[in-house]
Design an enzyme around this catalytic site. Structure first.
Site, short mmCIF file in Angstrom:
data_model
loop_
_atom_site.label_atom_id
_atom_site.label_comp_id
_atom_site.label_asym_id
_atom_site.label_seq_id
_atom_site.Cartn_x
_atom_site.Cartn_y
_atom_site.Cartn_z
CB SER A 1 -85.17 -1.36 -5.35
OG SER A 1 -84.80 -2.41 -4.48
N GLY B 1 -80.25 -1.39 -4.37
CA GLY B 1 -79.44 -2.26 -3.50
C GLY B 1 -79.82 -3.73 -3.63
CB CYS B 2 -83.14 -5.39 -3.82
SG CYS B 2 -83.86 -4.44 -2.47
CB SER B 3 -80.58 -5.14 -8.55
OG SER B 3 -81.91 -4.73 -8.82
CG LEU C 1 -81.62 -11.19 -3.90
CD1 LEU C 1 -81.59 -10.07 -2.88
CD2 LEU C 1 -83.04 -11.53 -4.30
#
Lengths: 252, 88
Positions: free
Chosen positions: A130, A132-134, A137
């Site tokens: 998704s 923001g998560c990409s 991390l």
């Protein structure tokens, strides 16, 4: 794997950003009365469109050159947005972090109790792949040496399966553990008060645990697309050596 | 990424920043944090402008980016990089 070799998608034909600008231009243009100035603007608009057509002719469309790892890593750029407001309040500093046992991408069971003796950062994030998560991390991967310099471990936790974690980590080059809070779904996120029942995934949340497993810093992003401030996270880790547990706070 | 120039055919729109690199972004934007940390790791000095604290900067950005306050936007010696790719 089959790749689509038919017509290019609308996004390839005309990037969303250009489309948005085009829409804005169209709205403003309607408000202009007929004049040489309006005609000049329409000529400029025509020039822009022609330039775009020329650019497309000079570059191979995705379907012709084939899908690359970078294309897959960048899929999040065109994925549906994730912008919900925070629904939960995290566990307070001073609380003993609930123990858990979850599999990492290779199926190895990771127990939180095994992490005692060093500071630990628990990163709850909504979903692999998704938007923001990409990048969140990616940021932690870029800063791994900074976590190591502070003798801290970092682990990601989401409701995705071990297989999704494995593929996502491989594509993005993520080398720290991603744990699958998959079955029962979100059980650990619930233990940490960061599960979003209506969505079926967790908040974007951070916990910093000291070497005894005590929560010393907790944070839930006010909106799902807000990625926690890395400088604040570093400060929380730096504060572990200098502050008493009660001095740490809940950041929102 | 979109590249734009801070120069206009009708003249410079604003005084050039004194520091050659300026990062316009927000505290909560991952891409902004990636760019800032990348510059710091390289030892490149830069000015950081928090768009949520500086309305004038937002107006400048809208001019550069065609109406959006895109972040991060990085000013490098006269060239404006809008949402540049991740440093990695």
């Amino acid at each position: 794997m089959q790749t689509n070799t038919s017509q290019p998608s609308q996004e390839e034909l005309y990037p969303r950003r250009l489309h948005d600008l085009e829409q804005r231009f169209g709205t403003l243009f309607k408000e202009l009365t007929d004049s040489p100035q309006k005609e000049a603007l329409s000529v400029l608009h025509g020039m822009m469109l022609e330039m775009w057509r020329q650019l497309r002719r000079s570059s191979s469309p995705l379907s012709e050159r084939g899908l690359t790892i970078d294309d897959i890593a960048d899929l999040y750029r065109h994925a549906p947005k994730m912008e919900g407001e925070r629904r939960n309040t995290p566990l307070a500093p001073g609380t003993l972090a609930p123990d858990f046992a979850l599999p990492d991408a290779s199926g190895h069971i990771v127990r939180l109790a095994e992490y005692r003796g060093r500071p630990t950062v628990l990163v709850f994030y909504p979903l692999d792949w998704s938007p923001g998560c990409s990048q969140q991390l990616d940021l932690y991967q870029q800063e791994l040496d900074e976590f190591e310099r502070r003798d801290a471990r970092i682990v990601g936790i989401s409701v995705d399966s071990v297989y999704s974690h494995g593929a996502w980590a491989a594509v993005r080059g993520i080398r720290f553990p991603l744990l699958a809070d998959f079955n029962p779904k979100g059980q650990v996120a619930r233990q940490y008060h960061v599960y979003r029942d209506d969505d079926g995934f967790s908040e974007r949340a951070l916990y910093v645990l000291d070497e005894r497993g005590i929560i010393r810093y907790s944070h839930v992003s006010p909106f799902l697309h807000h990625v926690p401030d890395i400088y604040e996270l570093f400060a929380a880790l730096d504060g572990l050596r200098s502050k008493a547990p009660e001095a740490a706070g809940v950041a929102k | 990424m979109i590249r734009a120039s801070s120069w206009s055919p009708f003249g410079r729109q604003s005084a050039p920043p004194h520091i050659p690199v300026v990062v316009y972004g927000t505290r909560w934007c991952a891409a902004t944090q990636l760019v800032r940390r990348h510059l710091e790791r390289l030892g490149v000095p830069y000015e950081y402008v928090d768009l949520e604290q500086d309305p004038a900067a937002v107006a400048q950005l809208r001019w550069w980016t065609g109406g959006f306050s895109s972040h991060p936007t990085v000013y490098v010696g006269g060239e404006v990089l809008v949402e540049p790719p991740s440093p990695s």
